[in-house]
Design a protein around this motif. Sequence first.
Motif, mmCIF file in Angstrom:
data_model
loop_
_atom_site.group_PDB
_atom_site.id
_atom_site.type_symbol
_atom_site.label_atom_id
_atom_site.label_comp_id
_atom_site.label_asym_id
_atom_site.label_seq_id
_atom_site.Cartn_x
_atom_site.Cartn_y
_atom_site.Cartn_z
ATOM 1 N N ASP A 190 55.737 -60.993 57.673
ATOM 2 C CA ASP A 190 56.024 -62.424 57.557
ATOM 3 C C ASP A 190 54.689 -63.172 57.652
ATOM 4 O OD1 ASP A 190 56.604 -65.096 58.016
ATOM 5 O OD2 ASP A 190 58.206 -64.699 59.456
ATOM 6 N N TYR B 90 64.068 -63.182 63.590
ATOM 7 C CA TYR B 90 64.241 -61.721 63.457
ATOM 8 C C TYR B 90 65.424 -61.255 64.301
ATOM 9 C CZ TYR B 90 59.369 -62.492 62.134
ATOM 10 O OH TYR B 90 58.220 -62.986 61.589
ATOM 11 N N PHE C 39 58.884 -64.207 66.220
ATOM 12 C CA PHE C 39 59.668 -65.317 65.653
ATOM 13 C C PHE C 39 61.170 -65.062 65.863
ATOM 14 C CE2 PHE C 39 60.985 -67.482 61.489
ATOM 15 C CZ PHE C 39 60.891 -68.756 62.024
ATOM 16 N N ASN D 45 54.184 -66.793 65.279
ATOM 17 C CA ASN D 45 54.618 -68.067 65.833
ATOM 18 C C ASN D 45 55.535 -67.717 67.002
ATOM 19 O OD1 ASN D 45 55.839 -70.524 66.325
ATOM 20 N ND2 ASN D 45 57.070 -70.493 64.468
ATOM 21 N N ASP E 239 63.399 -67.913 55.735
ATOM 22 C CA ASP E 239 64.496 -67.471 56.602
ATOM 23 C C ASP E 239 65.583 -66.752 55.793
ATOM 24 O OD1 ASP E 239 63.208 -68.644 58.714
ATOM 25 O OD2 ASP E 239 64.671 -70.246 59.027
ATOM 26 N N ARG F 124 63.439 -76.522 51.519
ATOM 27 C CA ARG F 124 63.758 -75.122 51.770
ATOM 28 C C ARG F 124 63.299 -74.210 50.636
ATOM 29 N NH1 ARG F 124 63.022 -74.451 55.354
ATOM 30 N NH2 ARG F 124 64.329 -72.748 56.026
ATOM 31 N N VAL F 125 62.034 -73.854 50.646
ATOM 32 C CA VAL F 125 61.486 -72.952 49.636
ATOM 33 C C VAL F 125 60.711 -71.833 50.322
ATOM 34 C CG1 VAL F 125 60.192 -72.783 47.470
ATOM 35 C CG2 VAL F 125 61.084 -75.008 48.193
ATOM 36 N N GLY G 267 64.177 -71.221 51.933
ATOM 37 C CA GLY G 267 63.276 -70.948 53.048
ATOM 38 C C GLY G 267 63.041 -69.455 53.133
ATOM 39 N N SER H 155 57.116 -74.136 53.583
ATOM 40 C CA SER H 155 57.460 -75.083 54.655
ATOM 41 C C SER H 155 56.266 -75.508 55.489
ATOM 42 C CB SER H 155 58.495 -74.459 55.594
ATOM 43 O OG SER H 155 59.680 -74.166 54.911
ATOM 44 N N LYS H 156 55.182 -74.778 55.440
ATOM 45 C CA LYS H 156 54.070 -75.063 56.328
ATOM 46 C C LYS H 156 52.963 -75.766 55.544
ATOM 47 C CE LYS H 156 56.629 -73.512 59.493
ATOM 48 N NZ LYS H 156 56.978 -72.132 59.692
ATOM 49 N N TYR I 33 51.970 -68.254 57.756
ATOM 50 C CA TYR I 33 50.771 -69.078 57.983
ATOM 51 C C TYR I 33 49.539 -68.505 57.300
ATOM 52 C CZ TYR I 33 53.898 -71.073 61.394
ATOM 53 O OH TYR I 33 54.985 -71.663 61.975
HETATM 54 C C1 LIG Z 1 58.056 -71.500 59.872
HETATM 55 C C2 LIG Z 1 58.166 -70.022 59.828
HETATM 56 C C3 LIG Z 1 58.846 -69.389 58.794
HETATM 57 C C4 LIG Z 1 59.345 -70.150 57.613
HETATM 58 O O1 LIG Z 1 60.577 -70.629 57.647
HETATM 59 P P1 LIG Z 1 61.225 -71.266 56.340
HETATM 60 O O2 LIG Z 1 62.604 -70.733 56.379
HETATM 61 O O3 LIG Z 1 60.475 -70.768 55.136
HETATM 62 O O4 LIG Z 1 61.123 -72.729 56.507
HETATM 63 C C5 LIG Z 1 58.894 -68.008 58.764
HETATM 64 N N1 LIG Z 1 58.288 -67.286 59.717
HETATM 65 C C6 LIG Z 1 57.597 -67.861 60.709
HETATM 66 C C7 LIG Z 1 56.882 -67.007 61.696
HETATM 67 C C8 LIG Z 1 57.535 -69.249 60.812
HETATM 68 O O5 LIG Z 1 56.876 -69.818 61.807
#
Ligand SMILES: *Cc1c(COP(=O)(O)O)cnc(C)c1O
Length: 365
Positions: A190, A119, A116, A163, A92, A231-232, A90, A222-223, A193
């Motif tokens: 980041d 952080y 998000f 987000n 993350d 988890r990539v 991910g 993930s999106k 999206y």
């Molecule tokens: C969903 C999201 C992520 C991605 O999370 P992953 O760990 O790749 O699933 C990263 N940043 C934001 C702002 C998100 O909404």
Amino acid sequence: MDQQADRPVPRSGVLAIDPYVPGKAKAKNGQTIYKLSSNETPLGASPKAIEAYHALSHFEHYPDPSASNLREAIGDVYGLNPDNIICGCGSDEILSLLAYAYLGEGDEAIFTEHGFLVYNIATLAAGGTPVVAPEKNLTTDVDAILERISEKTKMVFIANPNNPTGTYIPFKEIRRLHAGLPKTTVLVLDAAYAEYVRRNDYEAGIELVATSQNVVMTRTFSKVYGLPSLRVGWGYAPDHIIDALNRIRGPFNMNSAAIAAGAAAVRDQAFLEAAVLFNQQWLPWVSKELGKLGLKVTPSVGNFILVHFPEELGKRAADADAYLLERGCILRRVDAYGFPNALRMSIGTEEANRDVVKHLADFLK
Ligand SMILES: *Cc1c(COP(=O)(O)O)cnc(C)c1O
């Protein structure tokens, strides 16, 4: 905090982290359930990614420690040198690796008011100090960030678009932010999206990474790619940052399924285009229909919207959440993001979108 001497005690930042509360995954009664709480795509993953997953065998072998197939596929599709790409469990994980590599005791990381949540977690976990910059109109305010820069600032995290707000800033604003940062501060863009954003003044940050020494772009599968369960995620960064992150990441941080399915997914850009088109159709529709009900919707460029509820007993976000949950529609509470009276809704299938609108119309009656 109760300091006990008779058992191990974590570093102070660790217990300052509020445990992350994920979007709910289940509703009641075995009814049809629409999970619109985690910004997942309603269209699933590319059939080619699923095929690549099923083609795997030989689980007795360790995965490729450098995830070469995946980095090459990403490099081909996005026009990047695979040597400047790092893959993670991910995005993350990439965010955490950045924090561990560049933040320590006394160092500050700046992010925005409704930024998000990861952080804050990554900064505290690494021992750093979070510094929150206020937003303007629920949007990143570059001046507010610049005002908070000091010699202690080692990192700035920006989700663009962010987000849970769904708002973005034009890339000239990112450039202005970058120009005001010390050369020793890492700017993390980041762009989870990015694929969804269709605006002429938007860029994810590829060129800025390539032409500077202190910018990292993170991306996710993930999106829009529909692979959150595997988890990539990945980051694009200058050589010296990739080198630092590679030294601290687990040697086998990517499993074989993530590598194979991710590579197939990114090569299927026709599938991605269809997912983006679907979102371009339904994001405005849901925003408009909820607006007609008198709900305030923050204009979004992602695949989700932030919906604000009336300050009225029985009509608040918590009431709407409970009402929708009863009817199988799972949205996301966003109290932890500083929105006690809003819900975040991911754009779902046509049926899901229509259902939420119908239920909220009844709820507000
Ligand atoms: C969903 C999201 C992520 C991605 O999370 P992953 O760990 O790749 O699933 C990263 N940043 C934001 C702002 C998100 O909404």
